[in-house]
Scaffold this active site. Structure first.
Site, PDB file in Angstrom:
ATOM      1  N   HIS A   1      51.838  64.770 -57.686  1.00  0.00           N
ATOM      2  CA  HIS A   1      52.536  65.199 -58.901  1.00  0.00           C
ATOM      3  C   HIS A   1      53.435  66.377 -58.509  1.00  0.00           C
ATOM      4  O   HIS A   1      53.126  67.110 -57.574  1.00  0.00           O
ATOM      5  CB  HIS A   1      51.452  65.646 -59.894  1.00  0.00           C
ATOM      6  CG  HIS A   1      51.926  65.968 -61.261  1.00  0.00           C
ATOM      7  ND1 HIS A   1      52.498  67.168 -61.591  1.00  0.00           N
ATOM      8  CD2 HIS A   1      51.877  65.252 -62.419  1.00  0.00           C
ATOM      9  CE1 HIS A   1      52.772  67.186 -62.890  1.00  0.00           C
ATOM     10  NE2 HIS A   1      52.412  66.034 -63.417  1.00  0.00           N
TER      11      HIS A   1
ATOM     12  N   ASP B   1      43.924  68.650 -56.245  1.00  0.00           N
ATOM     13  CA  ASP B   1      44.404  68.566 -57.622  1.00  0.00           C
ATOM     14  C   ASP B   1      43.512  67.536 -58.327  1.00  0.00           C
ATOM     15  O   ASP B   1      43.646  66.336 -58.112  1.00  0.00           O
ATOM     16  CB  ASP B   1      45.871  68.128 -57.593  1.00  0.00           C
ATOM     17  CG  ASP B   1      46.404  67.771 -58.976  1.00  0.00           C
ATOM     18  OD1 ASP B   1      45.634  67.797 -59.950  1.00  0.00           O
ATOM     19  OD2 ASP B   1      47.599  67.450 -59.060  1.00  0.00           O
TER      20      ASP B   1
ATOM     21  N   GLN C   1      43.219  64.211 -62.626  1.00  0.00           N
ATOM     22  CA  GLN C   1      42.903  62.842 -63.056  1.00  0.00           C
ATOM     23  C   GLN C   1      41.524  62.405 -62.590  1.00  0.00           C
ATOM     24  O   GLN C   1      41.145  61.246 -62.774  1.00  0.00           O
ATOM     25  CB  GLN C   1      43.961  61.860 -62.516  1.00  0.00           C
ATOM     26  CG  GLN C   1      45.376  62.188 -62.936  1.00  0.00           C
ATOM     27  CD  GLN C   1      45.603  62.032 -64.437  1.00  0.00           C
ATOM     28  OE1 GLN C   1      44.786  61.440 -65.162  1.00  0.00           O
ATOM     29  NE2 GLN C   1      46.703  62.574 -64.929  1.00  0.00           N
TER      30      GLN C   1
ATOM     31  N   LYS D   1      43.357  67.180 -70.309  1.00  0.00           N
ATOM     32  CA  LYS D   1      43.202  65.801 -69.828  1.00  0.00           C
ATOM     33  C   LYS D   1      41.742  65.361 -69.844  1.00  0.00           C
ATOM     34  O   LYS D   1      41.427  64.214 -69.537  1.00  0.00           O
ATOM     35  CB  LYS D   1      43.773  65.679 -68.415  1.00  0.00           C
ATOM     36  CG  LYS D   1      45.287  65.858 -68.375  1.00  0.00           C
ATOM     37  CD  LYS D   1      45.821  65.624 -66.998  1.00  0.00           C
ATOM     38  CE  LYS D   1      47.223  66.160 -66.829  1.00  0.00           C
ATOM     39  NZ  LYS D   1      48.258  65.318 -67.414  1.00  0.00           N
TER      40      LYS D   1
ATOM     41  N   CYS E   1      56.337  62.592 -63.415  1.00  0.00           N
ATOM     42  CA  CYS E   1      56.362  63.838 -62.616  1.00  0.00           C
ATOM     43  C   CYS E   1      55.984  63.549 -61.168  1.00  0.00           C
ATOM     44  O   CYS E   1      55.277  64.338 -60.533  1.00  0.00           O
ATOM     45  CB  CYS E   1      55.441  64.905 -63.204  1.00  0.00           C
ATOM     46  SG  CYS E   1      55.932  65.433 -64.833  1.00  0.00           S
TER      47      CYS E   1
HETATM   48  N1  PMP Z   1      48.420  66.906 -61.348  1.00  0.00           N
HETATM   49  C1  PMP Z   1      48.253  65.686 -61.843  1.00  0.00           C
HETATM   50  C2  PMP Z   1      47.706  64.602 -60.961  1.00  0.00           C
HETATM   51  C3  PMP Z   1      48.560  65.434 -63.174  1.00  0.00           C
HETATM   52  O1  PMP Z   1      48.383  64.201 -63.676  1.00  0.00           O
HETATM   53  C4  PMP Z   1      49.073  66.480 -63.972  1.00  0.00           C
HETATM   54  C5  PMP Z   1      49.449  66.238 -65.420  1.00  0.00           C
HETATM   55  N2  PMP Z   1      50.283  65.127 -65.605  1.00  0.00           N
HETATM   56  C6  PMP Z   1      49.223  67.746 -63.406  1.00  0.00           C
HETATM   57  C7  PMP Z   1      48.886  67.921 -62.093  1.00  0.00           C
HETATM   58  C8  PMP Z   1      49.744  68.913 -64.180  1.00  0.00           C
HETATM   59  O2  PMP Z   1      48.867  69.252 -65.202  1.00  0.00           O
HETATM   60  P1  PMP Z   1      49.287  70.322 -66.316  1.00  0.00           P
HETATM   61  O3  PMP Z   1      50.624  69.890 -66.831  1.00  0.00           O
HETATM   62  O4  PMP Z   1      48.220  70.212 -67.340  1.00  0.00           O
HETATM   63  O5  PMP Z   1      49.336  71.659 -65.655  1.00  0.00           O
END
Ligand code: PMP
Length: 428
Positions: free
Chosen positions: A141, A218, A221, A244, A386
């Site tokens: 991401h 990270d 998910q 999430k 993203c």
């Molecule tokens: N890493 C991953 C794998 C994600 O799916 C996301 C959210 N789409 C993020 C980081 C970023 O999370 P946040 O916008 O809640 O900071």
């Protein structure tokens, strides 16, 4: 619900492998799931973007706000103590939920994005210098790419990218070959937010540690969908967002090994993170408070703790099994839709995938797929998620993505497949 569908749900959700009664998706505990959208029952298939909230989380935040709310670590009044106690108890519950060795290893931040930026700014600027290497993967991401690019610009560090195979799995042979004496940090996602690929974190940790590098994971998910023990998998830093995992927005977690956090300078300065301040000199607090400048997300911490308890009570092994079964059921359904291509799936790795599926439809832009489905009350995500470098690697400008949560059912999948049939009709 028809009898045949009921039995299908039961069969699909059978939890024989993990014990306990059959899994029943607790839809009624999520108030928003009973509202219609565009005249149809809401089908929420966008949990990877954000998860809907159960009553238990909403109630925890309301009850705290109505009975114990005050600022934390400040007031000597009754509510000040009560709020501080609740906030620190929330930290302890999160620590237990992820297998941390203590609450002091849990830092409350705004979300995974801030957690990763904190590590880049604090650990990165202190322990990574010109010519040192940071390794990410093609699956990441943007929030696990851009902070390292910023660090590269300020330090002269080198950013390397470990490749994936066409089926979306990480090429461990190439990763291992990239590791060396200059590698300081390996920063990888636990579960891909686009393909659902689950990375073998324990193996990656062993490889990184063998060359003296640290591992940041990270876990956005992963934490809501499978049991995570940060120590058992060998991570050094683990980042995730509450929203999430059925908790509120505005709060997330950076977990870090105690000795690493103790050696790291603050990321931001302000109230709360200091032991004493004069104009000449400031003495810092120890972690985790050193990293929590300013008034923290107090109400949200209570919501996050409630979300951890909710997931624990439902059982992450059962949730994981349910979502894996939904993925398999959905793949069967999607295979019947003309012109639909699932992206980066298949191979021997299908079994380990999380409940996230990306696809394209011939001649239809993913945004149009999502818009037509929305007309039937079905929410999916379309775009680059993203993860633009991953889109380039997969040679697609964008994908449509369905992602499952603990509340989804086979009926949701049936509605999706029927909706995609309509997409095909609309676009000929
Ligand atoms: N890493 C991953 C794998 C994600 O799916 C996301 C959210 N789409 C993020 C980081 C970023 O999370 P946040 O916008 O809640 O900071």
């Amino acid at each position: 619900m028809q009898a045949s569908e009921t039995s299908k749900t039961r069969e699909l959700s059978g939890t024989a492998a993990v014990g306990g009664p059959p899994y029943r998706a607790p839809r009624e505990e999520f108030p928003i799931l009973s509202r219609p959208v565009n005249g149809r029952p809401l089908v929420w298939l966008d949990t990877a973007a954000t998860a809907q909230k159960p009553r238990r989380v909403l109630d925890a935040m309301r009850s705290f706000s109505e009975t114990r709310y005050a600022n934390v670590h400040r007031g000597v009044h009754t509510l000040g103590y009560a709020a501080t106690q609740a906030y620190e108890e929330a930290r302890l519950r999160v620590a237990q939920f992820i297998g941390a060795s203590g609450a002091d290893e849990v830092i409350f931040v705004r979300g995974a994005t801030e957690a990763i930026n904190l590590v880049a700014a604090s650990f990165g600027r202190s322990f990574i210098s010109s010519g040192d290497e940071i390794i990410v993967t093609e699956l990441e991401h943007h929030s696990n790419i851009v902070p390292w690019q910023l660090l590269r610009e300020s330090t002269g560090a080198v950013l390397k990218v470990a490749p994936i195979a066409d089926d979306g799995t990480l090429d461990l042979v190439q990763l291992e070959a990239m590791l060396g004496s200059r590698t300081r940090l390996v920063a990888v996602t636990h579960v891909s937010n686009v393909l659902g690929t689950v990375l073998p974190i324990a193996t990656i940790a062993r490889m990184a540690h063998a060359v003296g590098a640290h591992l940041l994971v990270d876990g956005c998910q992963a934490v809501p969908h499978r049991f995570v023990d940060v120590q058992a998998i060998g991570a050094d830093f683990y980042a995730f967002s509450a929203h999430k995992m059925y908790g509120p927005t505005g709060i997330g977690v950076l977990w870090g090994r105690r000795e690493l956090l103790a050696a790291m300078p603050p990321y931001q300065g302000g109230g709360e993170m200091i032991a004493s301040v004069t104009f000449e000199q400031t003495t810092l607090k120890h972690p985790p408070h050193r990293f929590e400048a300013g008034t923290p997300p107090i109400i949200e911490a209570n919501g996050l703790a409630a979300a951890c308890d909710y997931l624990t009570d439902l059982g992450l092994a059962r949730i994981c099994g349910h979502e894996a079964a939904l993925r398999a059921y959905a793949l069967e359904g999607l295979a019947t839709v003309p012109g639909l291509r699932v992206i980066g799936a298949g191979g021997n790795h299908e079994d380990g995938r999380a409940g996230i599926i990306s696809f394209t439809m011939d001649g239809v832009h993913p945004h149009d797929v999502a818009t037509v489905l929305d007309g039937s009350g079905i929410a999916i995500r379309a775009g680059h998620h993203c993860a633009q470098p991953l889109m380039q690697r997969l040679s697609v400008p964008a994908t449509a993505r369905v992602s499952f949560g603990l509340y989804n059912t086979t009926e949701d999948v049936d509605a999706l497949v029927a909706g995609l049939g309509e997409v095909g009709e609309v676009f000929g």
